[in-house]
Write a protein that holds these residues in place. Structure first.
Motif, PDB file in Angstrom:
ATOM      1  N   ARG A  25       0.831  -1.215   0.000  1.00 48.95           N
ATOM      2  CA  ARG A  25       0.000   0.000   0.000  1.00 48.95           C
ATOM      3  C   ARG A  25       0.863   1.262   0.000  1.00 48.95           C
ATOM      4  N   ASP A  26       2.002   1.240   0.704  1.00 51.66           N
ATOM      5  CA  ASP A  26       2.916   2.394   0.690  1.00 51.66           C
ATOM      6  C   ASP A  26       3.475   2.629  -0.708  1.00 51.66           C
ATOM      7  N   GLU A  27       3.779   1.534  -1.390  1.00 50.16           N
ATOM      8  CA  GLU A  27       4.300   1.663  -2.761  1.00 50.16           C
ATOM      9  C   GLU A  27       3.229   2.242  -3.675  1.00 50.16           C
ATOM     10  N   VAL A  28       1.984   1.785  -3.509  1.00 48.58           N
ATOM     11  CA  VAL A  28       0.872   2.335  -4.297  1.00 48.58           C
ATOM     12  C   VAL A  28       0.730   3.833  -4.010  1.00 48.58           C
ATOM     13  N   ALA A  29       0.771   4.199  -2.730  1.00 51.44           N
ATOM     14  CA  ALA A  29       0.604   5.597  -2.327  1.00 51.44           C
ATOM     15  C   ALA A  29       1.731   6.487  -2.841  1.00 51.44           C
ATOM     16  N   SER A  30       2.891   5.904  -3.103  1.00 48.97           N
ATOM     17  CA  SER A  30       4.022   6.695  -3.594  1.00 48.97           C
ATOM     18  C   SER A  30       3.763   7.235  -4.994  1.00 48.97           C
ATOM     19  N   GLY A  31       2.826   6.599  -5.721  1.00 48.38           N
ATOM     20  CA  GLY A  31       2.531   7.044  -7.075  1.00 48.38           C
ATOM     21  C   GLY A  31       3.534   6.579  -8.111  1.00 48.38           C
ATOM     22  N   SER A  32       4.470   5.729  -7.700  1.00 50.43           N
ATOM     23  CA  SER A  32       5.480   5.239  -8.634  1.00 50.43           C
ATOM     24  C   SER A  32       4.827   4.375  -9.709  1.00 50.43           C
ATOM     25  N   GLN A  36       1.519   2.018  -9.311  1.00 49.73           N
ATOM     26  CA  GLN A  36       0.321   2.064 -10.157  1.00 49.73           C
ATOM     27  C   GLN A  36      -0.041   0.667 -10.664  1.00 49.73           C
ATOM     28  N   ALA A  37       0.955  -0.102 -11.037  1.00 47.90           N
ATOM     29  CA  ALA A  37       0.708  -1.473 -11.500  1.00 47.90           C
ATOM     30  C   ALA A  37       0.178  -2.336 -10.354  1.00 47.90           C
ATOM     31  N   LEU A  38       0.735  -2.142  -9.161  1.00 49.23           N
ATOM     32  CA  LEU A  38       0.280  -2.902  -7.997  1.00 49.23           C
ATOM     33  C   LEU A  38      -1.165  -2.569  -7.650  1.00 49.23           C
ATOM     34  N   ASN A  39      -1.531  -1.308  -7.759  1.00 41.70           N
ATOM     35  CA  ASN A  39      -2.894  -0.893  -7.433  1.00 41.70           C
ATOM     36  C   ASN A  39      -3.912  -1.624  -8.311  1.00 41.70           C
ATOM     37  N   ALA A  40      -3.620  -1.756  -9.577  1.00 41.10           N
ATOM     38  CA  ALA A  40      -4.534  -2.452 -10.492  1.00 41.10           C
ATOM     39  C   ALA A  40      -4.697  -3.913 -10.085  1.00 41.10           C
ATOM     40  N   ILE A  41      -3.618  -4.549  -9.677  1.00 39.15           N
ATOM     41  CA  ILE A  41      -3.667  -5.951  -9.251  1.00 39.15           C
ATOM     42  C   ILE A  41      -4.472  -6.080  -7.957  1.00 39.15           C
ATOM     43  N   MET A  42      -4.205  -5.203  -6.989  1.00 39.43           N
ATOM     44  CA  MET A  42      -4.853  -5.274  -5.682  1.00 39.43           C
ATOM     45  C   MET A  42      -6.349  -4.972  -5.774  1.00 39.43           C
ATOM     46  N   ARG A 119      -9.589   1.356   2.389  1.00 41.56           N
ATOM     47  CA  ARG A 119      -8.869   0.456   1.488  1.00 41.56           C
ATOM     48  C   ARG A 119      -9.766   0.036   0.332  1.00 41.56           C
ATOM     49  N   VAL A 120      -9.187   0.032  -0.880  1.00 43.69           N
ATOM     50  CA  VAL A 120      -9.965  -0.330  -2.070  1.00 43.69           C
ATOM     51  C   VAL A 120     -10.412  -1.785  -2.041  1.00 43.69           C
ATOM     52  N   ASP A 121      -9.694  -2.628  -1.283  1.00 47.08           N
ATOM     53  CA  ASP A 121     -10.022  -4.052  -1.265  1.00 47.08           C
ATOM     54  C   ASP A 121     -10.917  -4.448  -0.092  1.00 47.08           C
ATOM     55  N   ASP A 122     -11.425  -3.491   0.671  1.00 49.20           N
ATOM     56  CA  ASP A 122     -12.330  -3.778   1.784  1.00 49.20           C
ATOM     57  C   ASP A 122     -13.787  -3.614   1.363  1.00 49.20           C
ATOM     58  N   ASN A 123     -14.229  -4.488   0.483  1.00 51.17           N
ATOM     59  CA  ASN A 123     -15.648  -4.556   0.111  1.00 51.17           C
ATOM     60  C   ASN A 123     -15.991  -6.035   0.004  1.00 51.17           C
ATOM     61  N   GLU A 124     -17.290  -6.356   0.137  1.00 51.14           N
ATOM     62  CA  GLU A 124     -17.675  -7.767   0.280  1.00 51.14           C
ATOM     63  C   GLU A 124     -17.268  -8.641  -0.898  1.00 51.14           C
ATOM     64  N   VAL A 125     -17.447  -8.159  -2.108  1.00 52.58           N
ATOM     65  CA  VAL A 125     -17.095  -8.965  -3.288  1.00 52.58           C
ATOM     66  C   VAL A 125     -15.598  -9.260  -3.298  1.00 52.58           C
TER      67      VAL A 125
END
Length: 172
Positions: A25-32, A36-42, A119-125
């Motif tokens: 999550r820190d790497e995602v937040a860095s905007g690197s 960005q690639a990790l965010n799409a996967i997560m 968190r983007v991944d904290d939803n029921e689905v």
């Protein structure tokens, strides 16, 4: 939860706590670009490639190795190949703690956490997909580390759970 137990372990044993999820999550937040690639996967609830997580852990460990009494690596390995690669390129694992919680309890806990986590991944689905992914990939980890793994039923109070954690870690 796992975070509460990690805090208690750090307080009692003085280990450096590294959370693979926090590092991601820190790497995602860095905007690197990597973030960005990790965010799409997560966002999809998929597992991040093991090399990426290993790199993040290695970078974090190198920053703390001179002052650390040991490392508590939270949420890792998520699959057997991660553990094998970690041990072959960084160092052998001493102990694995597996906090066992029924899926319905996990869903309820994570939906409660979602109220404040952002968190983007904290939803029921996504939670249900993450649990299915977890079982598929993590159960072989438990088998692989059976001689180093202590399974702890994590449905009682935090203090009762920590009593079990201490029994496991005091043997190190």
């Amino acid at each position: 939860g796992k975070g509460t137990q990690c805090e208690k372990i750090v307080s009692k044993y003085g280990f450096t706590h590294l959370s693979s999820g926090d590092l991601l999550r820190d790497e995602v937040a860095s905007g690197s670009q990597r973030g960005q690639a990790l965010n799409a996967i997560m966002e999809k609830g998929d597992l991040v490639p093991l090399e990426v997580v290993l790199d993040l852990l290695a970078e974090a460990m190198l920053q703390k190795v001179a002052t650390s009494k040991g490392f508590l690596i939270d949420g890792y390995p998520r699959e057997q190949a991660q553990g094998v690669q970690f041990e072959s390129t960084i160092l052998p694992c001493t102990k694995v703690l597996y906090f066992e919680v029924p899926d319905e309890v996990m869903v309820a806990r994570l939906l409660n956490r979602a109220k404040t986590s952002g968190r983007v991944d904290d939803n029921e689905v996504t939670i249900k997909k993450r649990l299915a992914t977890f079982h598929k990939h993590s159960e072989p980890v438990i088998d692989y580390y059976k001689d180093k793994c202590v399974q702890i039923l994590a449905t009682s109070t935090p203090d009762d759970i920590f009593a079990e954690v201490q029994k496991a870690l005091d043997t190190i």
